[in-house]
Design an enzyme around this catalytic site. Structure first.
Site: not given
Ligand code: ZN
Lengths: 432, 89, 470
Positions: A38, A113, A137
């Site tokens: 990420k 997210s 997330s």
């Protein structure tokens, strides 16, 4: 080191912000395995943007602790994945690099997210990926994309190098297509790091084995409360029935602090974020400020043009919640509510081994559907309690509703990752 | 209820520019969100929560700093080893 | 008009590394941004970890200043923007500081002691350093050096109990000496002690003066500000509660009125740092002999006056210097060091550590033996200090005495000089015979001049009297 992994796959779902077409890898438990990271995890020499314009061009001069672990485990880091800007979202639509599409249905958002990491795994581009989970997330996109995602115990994985959104709640964790891969990646990144003062010094994770018979699993009524899509509830209920079929004892229970959890989460995360994101002024890194303006003017300007709307909204609300005259009403009350959530978990874990329920109250939403911030926040109601209390939680695929993936969430006691991974594995194998 | 003026004031404190046109939008959204946060009003304030950890320290031992180049590599137009910032006076 | 002053003193702790990262604090001889890591540069993703030595040093100060250390204290974030603050918050302590209360016994106007109470002591990190460049609205810019960013500070806050700039200066001297004795602070590092002051005239609003970067500037800054406030009261102008900046170069305070200074610090506990529970450590922290104890010991051990002892113990290096040379002749070493040497050092802005001990000791020995007059001895001292200042190898006093012929003149050679002075100043001799006070002093002075200070004034006076009797 020395070997190279060639990664030139197309990226039809916009899962990546940066792709490393030639990734070095070495020996170790992840040798030659492509892993996506990420884009809020610092990677030396690889641009790290947090999905934000304000960090465009920022090349960290250091590796996050988990990246050091990935490299020494032999993994091939093939790219940095798309995300809601600074992790602030439930859809990955607030990225400055455009939305990620859900591989299960490209007209829908992958959740967020960590939507890029989930999509990269779900589409088969990578075998596993790192995400981060501040209020769900990792688990939300795992649920929406039909994969496995684990949020470890707070402190189990070093946050050194994780670009902070809400320090007191976030953890780095693995996403993978199955529980075994998820556990493998988890075992590589878990461990003590003296550079993170909240890091826990614990024994290495135990070898994974499917185990659920005899476990007492609590199901709080509030996990199926108002706002949970009945089709999702039905799918998850049948998953819980399967847990029972595998020998678990299902116990109905209650978690009254759920009524405060979402507000406590948002007040806390926005407050911390408003402080964490103060440093983005363009001076030391990121998009340069306008040197012709005076500093306050230049800062206001770059922080207006560099941050997206949701980030600015949360910084402003967080600043308000901490401001003179309001701190007692918001921040202080949120901390008291947070303690109530911790107490509720502690009480429940005296009689049950873990809790189960839906990961998300709904299935993946069509792209562009969420414009009202509050209704987007409400979707986090089932994931935030684990972050408030710092306990581990995992989302495993549990079937479908409306022909879209649904996740089952298992929440464990502090430091019980081994236990919920074992239960998740038993569930996964029992489902095959 | 927060007013447009409150939002503008907070924007100054948080050093974030907000357009006049955005003020109305933010003010409306803030009021909806803050209304929701009012659920916290009924939370009783107890004593301080027991801290989860305490006394985490490191020893006073020097660790190598970044190289000068690494310090400056993300900054715009450094000058004589300094990092450039907008004027403060 | 009663003056009320409270001080906030920031002191850099001389730990090897910064408060929350492993960068060295020894940066003053190096270029900008050479002692900086991802943590003190505030790079995204970095986390602070507290330097244990800094906490121990702060606790040592708390113990020495008689503070109470609460069972629980914590770090908090003070949020504000400024280019010297790389994270846009300073890690400091807010409502749960490391230490509360405490006091310092300060020398009072009447020579006695006045107790000045402390409010609190807390720990925090230093911001970076700014340099202002360019000109014109569009041409001006700022350069930032983050070497100082993250250096550990303690902030010591006093109650508003000081009543004059002079008292404030004495207080700071005493505090500075104590910090030096504790070995937690290096007075020779530039900017290692910085002061903010709250100043008011009783019955009127309080003004905060910031940015007093040298502790020597405090008396000047306070004097200016008090004069300003008194002037406003006389003119019936209103004193507004405000923050003012001290402009060291001009010796004035100016209002910091700009909207850019509008602050709401939004303090909250630093989530990345665990709380401190260190009160139980205090008992085990050893304290060295502190200025008051050393002063009392000097009086006892060396038989010197309370005033000399206070002066000599008011600075650690001076006290150590004194003890090196005092043992044989404290009665001479005390007044010479406290009254003469200190004055010469202040005049030259020279630290006592630069005074060559063998030379100074030998000089005092000459004084003790009576081989030079006090006047000559001062001349020799000045010569030695000047030689050190100019980087030369200083001469030993014996060499200087021989080279310049400074041996005290005695007996016959002085009698001849006195006789000739008396012959050349018949008017003064007449005045003296007429009983005019002062004439004798003039004559002694003339003899001193003629011997270039090599004669003892008392002896001269005696010879004059003898000669005039004849
Ligand atoms: Zn550093």
């Amino acid at each position: 080191m020395g070997s190279r992994y060639s990664f030139d796959n197309p990226d039809p779902h916009n899962a990546f912000i940066t792709i490393c077409r030639e990734a070095e890898y070495g020996e170790g438990p992840l040798s030659g395995i492509p892993v996506a990271v990420k884009d809020n995890i610092s990677t030396a020499g690889i641009e790290t943007t947090c999905g934000s314009n304000i960090l465009k061009g920022y090349i960290p001069p250091y590796d996050a602790h988990v990246i050091t672990h990935l490299r020494s485990a032999g993994a091939a880091i093939v790219g940095k994945t798309n995300m809601d800007e600074f992790g602030m979202g439930t859809t990955t639509e607030s990225s400055a690099f455009g939305p990620t599409l859900n591989p299960a249905d490209p007209t829908r958002a992958p959740g967020g997210s960590s939507g890029g990491s989930a999509a990269a795994v779900a589409s088969g581009m990578v075998q596993m990926a790192l995400g981060t989970d501040t209020g769900g997330s990792i688990r939300c996109p795992a649920s929406f994309c039909g994969i496995v995602g684990l949020k470890p115990t707070y402190g189990r994985v070093s946050r050194y190098g994780l670009i902070a959104y809400a320090n007191s709640m976030e953890q780095i964790g693995p996403l993978a297509g199955n529980v075994r891969d998820c556990a493998l990646l988890y075992s590589v990144i878990a461990g003590y790091d003296p550079r993170d003062g909240t890091s826990l010094d614990l024994p290495a994770p135990a070898p994974l084995k499917a185990e659920i018979a005899g476990k007492r699993i609590g199901v709080p009524a509030e996990f199926f409360g108002e706002g949970v899509d009945p089709a999702v509830a039905k799918t998850v209920q049948s998953g819980i029935d399967r847990l029972e079929g595998l020998g678990a004892e299902i116990i109905s229970c209650s978690m009254p602090s759920m009524q405060y959890a979402l507000a406590a989460y948002y007040v806390t995360s926005m407050s911390e974020a408003s402080s964490n994101l103060g440093r983005y002024d363009g001076v030391r890194y990121g998009t340069a400020p306008d040197f012709v303006r005076s500093w306050h003017d230049a800062y206001s300007h770059i922080r207006k043009s560099g941050f997206g709307e949701e980030v600015r909204r949360r910084i402003l609300l967080g600043s308000f919640a901490l401001s003179a005259g309001y701190q007692g009403k918001y921040y202080a009350k949120a901390q008291a509510a947070r303690q109530m959530v911790r107490n509720d978990f502690a009480r429940l874990f005296e009689t049950v081994d873990m809790l189960a329920g839906p990961t998300m109250p709904c299935v993946a939403l069509p792209l562009g559907e969420t414009s009202d911030p509050l209704s987007m926040y409400l979707a986090d109601i089932l994931t935030v309690p684990a972050n408030l209390a710092g306990v581990p939680a995992i989302s495993v695929p549990c079937g479908t509703a409306h022909n879209l993936p649904v996740g089952l969430q298992l929440i464990g006691k502090h430091r019980s990752e081994d236990e919920i991974l074992s239960a998740a594995l038993a569930f996964e194998e029992g489902s095959v | 209820m927060v007013s447009k003026e409150d939002v503008a004031h907070i924007a100054t404190i948080a050093d974030i520019g907000v357009d006049e046109s955005e003020l109305d939008l933010f003010t409306g959204q803030f009021n909806a969100i803050l209304d929701y946060f009012d659920v916290l009003d009924s939370v009783p304030i107890g004593g301080d929560a027991a801290p989860l950890r305490k006394n985490v320290f490191r020893d006073d031992e020097v660790v190598p700093s970044l190289s000068h180049d690494e310090v400056l590599m993300n900054a715009t137009d450094p000058e004589d080893g300094f990092i450039r910032a907008p004027r403060v006076i | 008009m009663t003056v009320i002053i409270g001080l906030e003193i920031h002191c850099q702790l001389n730990t090897k590394t910064k408060l929350f990262c492993g960068c060295s604090t020894d940066y003053r001889d190096d270029g900008p941004n050479t002692h900086v890591c991802p943590i003190c540069l505030g790079l995204p993703g970095t986390l602070p970890v507290t330097n244990k030595q800094a906490v121990l040093y702060a606790l040592k100060v708390a113990k020495a200043l008689h503070c109470k250390v609460p069972a629980f204290s914590e770090f908090a974030r003070k949020n504000y923007f400024y280019p010297d603050l790389p994270k846009a918050f300073q890690i400091t302590q807010y409502d749960k500081p490391l230490a509360l209360g405490g006091y310092i016994d300060n020398e009072a106007e009447n020579g006695g002691e006045k107790r000045v109470e402390l409010t609190r002591i807390h720990m925090e990190e230093d911001p970076g350093r700014l340099v202002h460049k360019g000109s014109g609205d569009r041409g001006r810019y700022t350069l930032v050096d983050y070497n100082r960013s993250g250096v550990p500070l303690i902030e010591i806050v006093t109650e508003p109990q000081l009543s004059s700039p002079k008292e404030a200066r004495r207080f700071l001297n005493k505090l500075r000496a104590t910090l030096e004795y504790l070995g937690i602070y290096d007075s020779e590092r530039e900017g290692s002690l910085r002061v903010d002051a709250n100043i008011s005239i009783k019955g009127y609003e309080r003004v905060e003066v910031k940015n007093i970067t040298s502790y020597k500037g405090v008396e000047k800054a306070l004097t200016f500000e008090i004069t300003r406030q008194k002037g406003m009261i006389r003119r019936n102008a209103q004193i507004v509660r405000e923050t003012r900046h001290y402009q060291e170069a001009r010796g004035v305070t100016t209002s910091a009125r700009s909207k850019e200074m509008e602050h709401d610090y939004r303090y909250f506990p630093e989530p990345d740092l665990a709380p401190l529970e260190v009160s139980s450590w205090v008992d085990e922290i050893p304290l060295p002999e502190l200025p008051d104890a050393r002063r009392d010991r000097f009086v006892q051990q060396y038989g010197i006056s309370q005033n000399h002892a206070r002066t000599l113990t008011g600075d650690l290096k001076l006290a150590e210097f004194f003890e090196e040379i005092a043992s044989d002749m404290p009665e001479i070493a005390a007044p010479w060091t406290a009254d003469i040497l200190l004055g010469e050092l202040n005049y030259r802005d020279m630290p006592v550590t630069k005074v060559p001990v063998p030379h100074y000791g030998a000089l005092l020995l000459e004084v003790k033996k009576g081989s030079v007059t006090d006047t000559s001895a001062v001349e020799i001292l000045r010569l030695i200090l000047n030689q050190v200042m100019e980087g030369q190898q200083p001469e030993m006093p014996g060499e200087i005495i021989a080279r310049l012929g400074l041996s005290k003149e005695k007996g016959d050679s002085i009698v001849d000089t006195v006789a000739s002075v008396l012959r050349e100043n018949e008017a003064a001799v007449a005045d003296h015979r007429a009983g005019k006070a002062g004439a004798i002093n003039f004559l002694v002075g003339q003899v001193m001049k003629a011997t270039r200070g090599r004669a003892d004034p008392k002896e001269i006076a005696k010879i004059i009297a003898d000669l005039l009797k004849e």
